[in-house]
Scaffold this motif. Structure first.
Motif, PDB file in Angstrom:
ATOM      1  N   ASP A   1       0.802  -1.129   0.034  1.00  0.00           N
ATOM      2  CA  ASP A   1      -0.023  -0.073   0.114  1.00  0.00           C
ATOM      3  C   ASP A   1       0.901   1.397   0.155  1.00  0.00           C
ATOM      4  OD1 ASP A   1      -2.967   0.665   0.615  1.00  0.00           O
ATOM      5  OD2 ASP A   1      -1.657   2.192   1.785  1.00  0.00           O
ATOM      6  N   GLU A   2       0.377   2.328  -0.740  1.00  0.00           N
ATOM      7  CA  GLU A   2       1.200   3.539  -0.794  1.00  0.00           C
ATOM      8  C   GLU A   2       1.589   4.210   0.385  1.00  0.00           C
ATOM      9  OE1 GLU A   2       0.212   6.627  -3.680  1.00  0.00           O
ATOM     10  OE2 GLU A   2      -0.375   5.254  -5.090  1.00  0.00           O
ATOM     11  N   ALA A   3       0.918   4.018   1.355  1.00  0.00           N
ATOM     12  CA  ALA A   3       1.248   4.541   2.869  1.00  0.00           C
ATOM     13  C   ALA A   3       2.441   4.156   3.360  1.00  0.00           C
ATOM     14  CB  ALA A   3      -0.182   4.853   3.757  1.00  0.00           C
ATOM     15  N   TRP A   4       2.442   2.911   2.875  1.00  0.00           N
ATOM     16  CA  TRP A   4       3.686   1.741   3.706  1.00  0.00           C
ATOM     17  C   TRP A   4       5.178   1.769   2.833  1.00  0.00           C
ATOM     18  CZ3 TRP A   4       3.162   0.994   8.574  1.00  0.00           C
ATOM     19  CH2 TRP A   4       1.928   0.855   9.067  1.00  0.00           C
ATOM     20  N   THR A   5       5.223   2.309   1.602  1.00  0.00           N
ATOM     21  CA  THR A   5       6.157   1.958   0.749  1.00  0.00           C
ATOM     22  C   THR A   5       7.686   2.467   1.348  1.00  0.00           C
ATOM     23  OG1 THR A   5       5.738   3.867  -0.627  1.00  0.00           O
ATOM     24  CG2 THR A   5       4.792   1.842  -1.672  1.00  0.00           C
ATOM     25  N   GLU A   6       7.594   3.589   1.938  1.00  0.00           N
ATOM     26  CA  GLU A   6       8.807   4.281   2.441  1.00  0.00           C
ATOM     27  C   GLU A   6       9.139   3.458   3.771  1.00  0.00           C
ATOM     28  OE1 GLU A   6       9.342   8.329   3.029  1.00  0.00           O
ATOM     29  OE2 GLU A   6       8.109   8.928   1.191  1.00  0.00           O
ATOM     30  N   LYS A   7       8.271   2.894   4.600  1.00  0.00           N
ATOM     31  CA  LYS A   7       8.520   2.124   5.773  1.00  0.00           C
ATOM     32  C   LYS A   7       8.957   0.611   5.409  1.00  0.00           C
ATOM     33  CE  LYS A   7       5.633   4.820   8.814  1.00  0.00           C
ATOM     34  NZ  LYS A   7       4.535   4.942   9.778  1.00  0.00           N
ATOM     35  N   THR A   8       8.435   0.214   4.290  1.00  0.00           N
ATOM     36  CA  THR A   8       9.020  -1.162   4.109  1.00  0.00           C
ATOM     37  C   THR A   8      10.340  -1.086   2.986  1.00  0.00           C
ATOM     38  OG1 THR A   8       7.816  -1.166   1.996  1.00  0.00           O
ATOM     39  CG2 THR A   8       6.893  -2.085   3.851  1.00  0.00           C
ATOM     40  N   GLY A   9      11.024   0.080   2.998  1.00  0.00           N
ATOM     41  CA  GLY A   9      12.164  -0.063   2.208  1.00  0.00           C
ATOM     42  C   GLY A   9      12.152   0.047   1.061  1.00  0.00           C
ATOM     43  N   GLU A  10      13.304  -0.187   0.247  1.00  0.00           N
ATOM     44  CA  GLU A  10      13.473  -0.307  -1.303  1.00  0.00           C
ATOM     45  C   GLU A  10      13.992  -1.863  -1.747  1.00  0.00           C
ATOM     46  OE1 GLU A  10      16.032   2.613  -3.166  1.00  0.00           O
ATOM     47  OE2 GLU A  10      15.346   4.301  -2.004  1.00  0.00           O
ATOM     48  N   ARG A  11      13.769  -2.009  -2.744  1.00  0.00           N
ATOM     49  CA  ARG A  11      14.166  -3.438  -3.356  1.00  0.00           C
ATOM     50  C   ARG A  11      15.675  -3.432  -3.546  1.00  0.00           C
ATOM     51  NH1 ARG A  11      10.590  -3.443  -8.893  1.00  0.00           N
ATOM     52  NH2 ARG A  11       8.968  -2.353  -7.938  1.00  0.00           N
ATOM     53  N   ALA A  12      16.138  -4.721  -3.114  1.00  0.00           N
ATOM     54  CA  ALA A  12      17.536  -5.012  -3.342  1.00  0.00           C
ATOM     55  C   ALA A  12      17.607  -5.395  -4.798  1.00  0.00           C
ATOM     56  CB  ALA A  12      18.060  -6.072  -2.441  1.00  0.00           C
ATOM     57  N   SER A  13      18.666  -5.469  -5.270  1.00  0.00           N
ATOM     58  CA  SER A  13      18.843  -5.845  -6.416  1.00  0.00           C
ATOM     59  C   SER A  13      18.492  -7.310  -7.048  1.00  0.00           C
ATOM     60  CB  SER A  13      20.336  -5.698  -7.359  1.00  0.00           C
ATOM     61  OG  SER A  13      21.416  -6.551  -6.314  1.00  0.00           O
ATOM     62  N   MET A  14      18.720  -8.260  -5.973  1.00  0.00           N
ATOM     63  CA  MET A  14      18.385  -9.482  -6.202  1.00  0.00           C
ATOM     64  C   MET A  14      16.751  -9.530  -6.086  1.00  0.00           C
ATOM     65  SD  MET A  14      19.821 -12.971  -4.717  1.00  0.00           S
ATOM     66  CE  MET A  14      19.175 -14.463  -4.965  1.00  0.00           C
ATOM     67  N   GLU A  15      16.212  -8.861  -5.317  1.00  0.00           N
ATOM     68  CA  GLU A  15      14.629  -8.865  -5.230  1.00  0.00           C
ATOM     69  C   GLU A  15      14.058  -8.359  -6.657  1.00  0.00           C
ATOM     70  OE1 GLU A  15      11.007  -7.054  -2.806  1.00  0.00           O
ATOM     71  OE2 GLU A  15      13.020  -6.475  -2.144  1.00  0.00           O
ATOM     72  N   ASP A  16      14.719  -7.434  -7.211  1.00  0.00           N
ATOM     73  CA  ASP A  16      14.399  -6.676  -8.368  1.00  0.00           C
ATOM     74  C   ASP A  16      14.669  -7.582  -9.302  1.00  0.00           C
ATOM     75  OD1 ASP A  16      13.250  -4.528  -9.239  1.00  0.00           O
ATOM     76  OD2 ASP A  16      15.092  -3.510  -9.991  1.00  0.00           O
ATOM     77  N   SER A  17      15.689  -8.513  -9.590  1.00  0.00           N
ATOM     78  CA  SER A  17      15.871  -9.660 -10.645  1.00  0.00           C
ATOM     79  C   SER A  17      14.773 -10.565 -10.406  1.00  0.00           C
ATOM     80  CB  SER A  17      17.034 -10.104 -10.209  1.00  0.00           C
ATOM     81  OG  SER A  17      18.023  -9.205 -10.571  1.00  0.00           O
ATOM     82  N   MET A  18      14.466 -10.880  -9.347  1.00  0.00           N
ATOM     83  CA  MET A  18      13.304 -12.125  -9.067  1.00  0.00           C
ATOM     84  C   MET A  18      11.929 -11.639  -9.521  1.00  0.00           C
ATOM     85  SD  MET A  18      14.519 -15.118  -8.088  1.00  0.00           S
ATOM     86  CE  MET A  18      15.949 -14.767  -9.334  1.00  0.00           C
ATOM     87  N   LEU A  19      11.678 -10.146  -9.179  1.00  0.00           N
ATOM     88  CA  LEU A  19      10.450  -9.671 -10.017  1.00  0.00           C
ATOM     89  C   LEU A  19      10.259  -9.665 -11.241  1.00  0.00           C
ATOM     90  CD1 LEU A  19      10.119  -6.982  -7.445  1.00  0.00           C
ATOM     91  CD2 LEU A  19       8.158  -8.686  -7.602  1.00  0.00           C
TER      92      LEU A  19
ATOM     93  N   GLY B   1       0.200  -2.543  11.266  1.00  0.00           N
ATOM     94  CA  GLY B   1      -0.801  -1.800  10.454  1.00  0.00           C
ATOM     95  C   GLY B   1      -0.593  -1.887   8.787  1.00  0.00           C
ATOM     96  N   LEU B   2       0.487  -2.554   8.642  1.00  0.00           N
ATOM     97  CA  LEU B   2       0.961  -2.700   7.214  1.00  0.00           C
ATOM     98  C   LEU B   2      -0.319  -3.394   6.182  1.00  0.00           C
ATOM     99  CD1 LEU B   2       3.030  -2.869   4.912  1.00  0.00           C
ATOM    100  CD2 LEU B   2       3.639  -4.942   5.785  1.00  0.00           C
ATOM    101  N   VAL B   3      -0.655  -2.846   4.984  1.00  0.00           N
ATOM    102  CA  VAL B   3      -1.557  -3.258   4.214  1.00  0.00           C
ATOM    103  C   VAL B   3      -0.661  -3.537   2.982  1.00  0.00           C
ATOM    104  CG1 VAL B   3      -3.631  -2.942   2.548  1.00  0.00           C
ATOM    105  CG2 VAL B   3      -3.294  -1.642   4.945  1.00  0.00           C
ATOM    106  N   VAL B   4      -0.824  -5.189   2.506  1.00  0.00           N
ATOM    107  CA  VAL B   4      -0.402  -5.389   1.186  1.00  0.00           C
ATOM    108  C   VAL B   4      -1.734  -6.033   0.400  1.00  0.00           C
ATOM    109  CG1 VAL B   4       1.795  -5.726   1.961  1.00  0.00           C
ATOM    110  CG2 VAL B   4       0.169  -7.680   2.279  1.00  0.00           C
ATOM    111  N   ARG B   5      -1.394  -6.010  -0.994  1.00  0.00           N
ATOM    112  CA  ARG B   5      -2.542  -6.736  -1.765  1.00  0.00           C
ATOM    113  C   ARG B   5      -1.858  -7.706  -2.576  1.00  0.00           C
ATOM    114  NH1 ARG B   5      -6.408  -3.062  -1.123  1.00  0.00           N
ATOM    115  NH2 ARG B   5      -5.706  -0.773  -0.757  1.00  0.00           N
ATOM    116  N   LEU B   6      -2.616  -8.610  -2.791  1.00  0.00           N
ATOM    117  CA  LEU B   6      -2.053  -9.980  -3.650  1.00  0.00           C
ATOM    118  C   LEU B   6      -2.336  -9.654  -4.954  1.00  0.00           C
ATOM    119  CD1 LEU B   6      -3.019 -12.603  -0.897  1.00  0.00           C
ATOM    120  CD2 LEU B   6      -0.795 -11.275  -1.357  1.00  0.00           C
ATOM    121  N   PRO B   7      -1.414 -10.078  -6.002  1.00  0.00           N
ATOM    122  CA  PRO B   7      -1.926 -10.019  -7.354  1.00  0.00           C
ATOM    123  C   PRO B   7      -2.926 -11.211  -7.719  1.00  0.00           C
ATOM    124  CG  PRO B   7       0.329 -11.266  -6.930  1.00  0.00           C
ATOM    125  CD  PRO B   7      -0.248 -10.772  -5.684  1.00  0.00           C
ATOM    126  N   GLU B   8      -3.370 -11.075  -8.762  1.00  0.00           N
ATOM    127  CA  GLU B   8      -4.388 -12.355  -9.296  1.00  0.00           C
ATOM    128  C   GLU B   8      -3.802 -13.625  -9.303  1.00  0.00           C
ATOM    129  OE1 GLU B   8      -7.702 -12.913 -12.685  1.00  0.00           O
ATOM    130  OE2 GLU B   8      -6.377 -11.103 -12.699  1.00  0.00           O
TER     131      GLU B   8
END
Length: 106
Positions: free
Chosen positions: A54-72, A96-103
Motif C-alpha cells: 500500500d502506498e502509505a507503507w512504501t517508504e517504511k518497507t524500504g527499497e528493493r535490493a537488486s536480487m529482489e528486483d531480478s526475481m520480480l 498496520g501494514l497493508v499489502v495486496r495480492l496479485p491475481e
C-alpha cells in the motif's frame, strides 16, 4: 507484534498478528493466507510471494535490493509498489501494514 492486512485480488481481507522479526511472507504462511505460495521458502529465489505494498507503507518497507528486483522479472503484473514479501522484515514500525495480492503468482 504487528497487525498486517493481506487483501486478496477479489477484495477478501485477512488481518493477522505477526511476530516481530518474521517476514511478511512467513506471517502469511503461518496464518494460511491464500495467494502467497512461497515456493522457495523465502530464499528470494522465485517470485511466488509477490505483493503490492500500500502506498502509505512504501517508504517504511524500504527499497528493493537488486536480487529482489531480478526475481520480480518472473512475476506477473509488476508495479512500482511490487515487493517480494519474503524480503520485508516485520518490525513494530510496520504495525498496520497493508499489502495486496496479485491475481496470480509468478
Amino acid at each position: 507484534m504487528a497487525k498486517i492486512t493481506y487483501i486478496e485480488h477479489d477484495g477478501t481481507e485477512h488481518v493477522v498478528e505477526a511476530e516481530t522479526g518474521l517476514t511478511v511472507m512467513e506471517a502469511a504462511i503461518r496464518n494460511m493466507v491464500p495467494g502467497i505460495d512461497a515456493d522457495c521458502g523465502g530464499a528470494c529465489a522465485c517470485a511466488t510471494c509477490h505483493v503490492y505494498v500500500d502506498e502509505a507503507w512504501t517508504e517504511k518497507t524500504g527499497e528493493r535490493a537488486s536480487m529482489e528486483d531480478s526475481m520480480l522479472d518472473f512475476a506477473t503484473d509488476v508495479q512500482d509498489n511490487s515487493r517480494l514479501s519474503c524480503q520485508i522484515k516485520i518490525s513494530d514500525a510496520l504495525d498496520g501494514l497493508v499489502v495486496r495480492l496479485p491475481e496470480e503468482q509468478g
